[in-house]
Design a protein around this motif. Structure first.
Motif, PDB file in Angstrom:
ATOM      1  N   GLU A  51       0.833  -1.213   0.000  1.00  0.00           N
ATOM      2  CA  GLU A  51       0.000   0.000   0.000  1.00  0.00           C
ATOM      3  C   GLU A  51       0.866   1.260   0.000  1.00  0.00           C
ATOM      4  O   GLU A  51       0.560   2.231  -0.703  1.00  0.00           O
ATOM      5  N   SER A  68       2.388   1.660  -3.410  1.00  0.00           N
ATOM      6  CA  SER A  68       1.374   2.183  -4.330  1.00  0.00           C
ATOM      7  C   SER A  68       1.151   3.670  -4.125  1.00  0.00           C
ATOM      8  O   SER A  68       1.029   4.433  -5.095  1.00  0.00           O
ATOM      9  N   ALA A  69       1.107   4.094  -2.873  1.00  0.00           N
ATOM     10  CA  ALA A  69       0.946   5.525  -2.581  1.00  0.00           C
ATOM     11  C   ALA A  69       2.139   6.321  -3.105  1.00  0.00           C
ATOM     12  O   ALA A  69       1.981   7.421  -3.640  1.00  0.00           O
ATOM     13  N   ARG A  97       3.980   5.552  -5.701  1.00  0.00           N
ATOM     14  CA  ARG A  97       3.799   5.658  -7.157  1.00  0.00           C
ATOM     15  C   ARG A  97       2.709   6.675  -7.495  1.00  0.00           C
ATOM     16  O   ARG A  97       2.862   7.467  -8.411  1.00  0.00           O
ATOM     17  N   ASP A  98       1.614   6.652  -6.738  1.00  0.00           N
ATOM     18  CA  ASP A  98       0.515   7.593  -6.983  1.00  0.00           C
ATOM     19  C   ASP A  98       0.950   9.047  -6.813  1.00  0.00           C
ATOM     20  O   ASP A  98       0.446   9.928  -7.496  1.00  0.00           O
ATOM     21  N   GLN A  99       1.894   9.263  -5.890  1.00  0.00           N
ATOM     22  CA  GLN A  99       2.393  10.625  -5.629  1.00  0.00           C
ATOM     23  C   GLN A  99       3.447  11.046  -6.654  1.00  0.00           C
ATOM     24  O   GLN A  99       3.925  12.168  -6.615  1.00  0.00           O
ATOM     25  N   GLY A 100       3.829  10.117  -7.534  1.00  0.00           N
ATOM     26  CA  GLY A 100       4.821  10.444  -8.555  1.00  0.00           C
ATOM     27  C   GLY A 100       6.243  10.464  -8.046  1.00  0.00           C
ATOM     28  O   GLY A 100       7.128  11.055  -8.668  1.00  0.00           O
ATOM     29  N   ASN A 123       6.441  -2.429 -13.655  1.00  0.00           N
ATOM     30  CA  ASN A 123       7.084  -1.195 -13.192  1.00  0.00           C
ATOM     31  C   ASN A 123       8.571  -1.210 -13.493  1.00  0.00           C
ATOM     32  O   ASN A 123       9.135  -0.208 -13.936  1.00  0.00           O
TER      33      ASN A 123
END
Length: 119
Positions: free
Chosen positions: A68, A71-72, A74-77, A107
């Motif tokens: 998790e 993933s966060a 990656r989501d934040q760039g 990835n």
């Protein structure tokens, strides 16, 4: 960690090196709530701090949470480092999720870790 915490608490200005040291140190001691507390204090955590948190959770058997956090990240760039990828891969092996493993391989193939490669 007590001595490190005392020094950290006395620091007027904290930086990425201090945050990273505390997150990793707490992670190695299994004190994940303290590692998360330090991470959450950071206004804009860098890739190393994210990676340390992913690795800390994975190393302590909290695979789902490690994924998790990855993933966060990656989501934040945030750029995925080798440490973050190894932590995510370790977590993936703990939970045995083929779909997560496939996503991580994708990835890597997309070059998320710079020079880091599958081979």
């Amino acid at each position: 960690m007590e001595a490190a915490k005392e020094l950290y608490d006395r620091m007027v200005e904290k930086n990425s090196v201090a945050w990273l040291a505390m997150i990793a140190g707490y992670g190695k001691c299994g004190e994940l709530s303290e590692a998360r507390r330090v991470f959450d204090e950071i206004v804009k955590p860098d890739a190393s701090c994210w990676a340390a948190l992913v690795a800390s959770y994975a190393q302590n058997g909290y695979a789902k949470e490690a994924i998790e956090i990855y993933s966060a990240m990656r989501d934040q760039g945030v750029r995925v480092t080798e440490v973050a990828m190894v932590g995510a891969l370790s977590a993936c092996t703990q939970i045995g999720d083929v779909h997560v493993a496939e996503a991580l391989v994708k990835n890597i193939e997309e070059g998320c870790c710079g020079e880091f490669c599958l081979y």
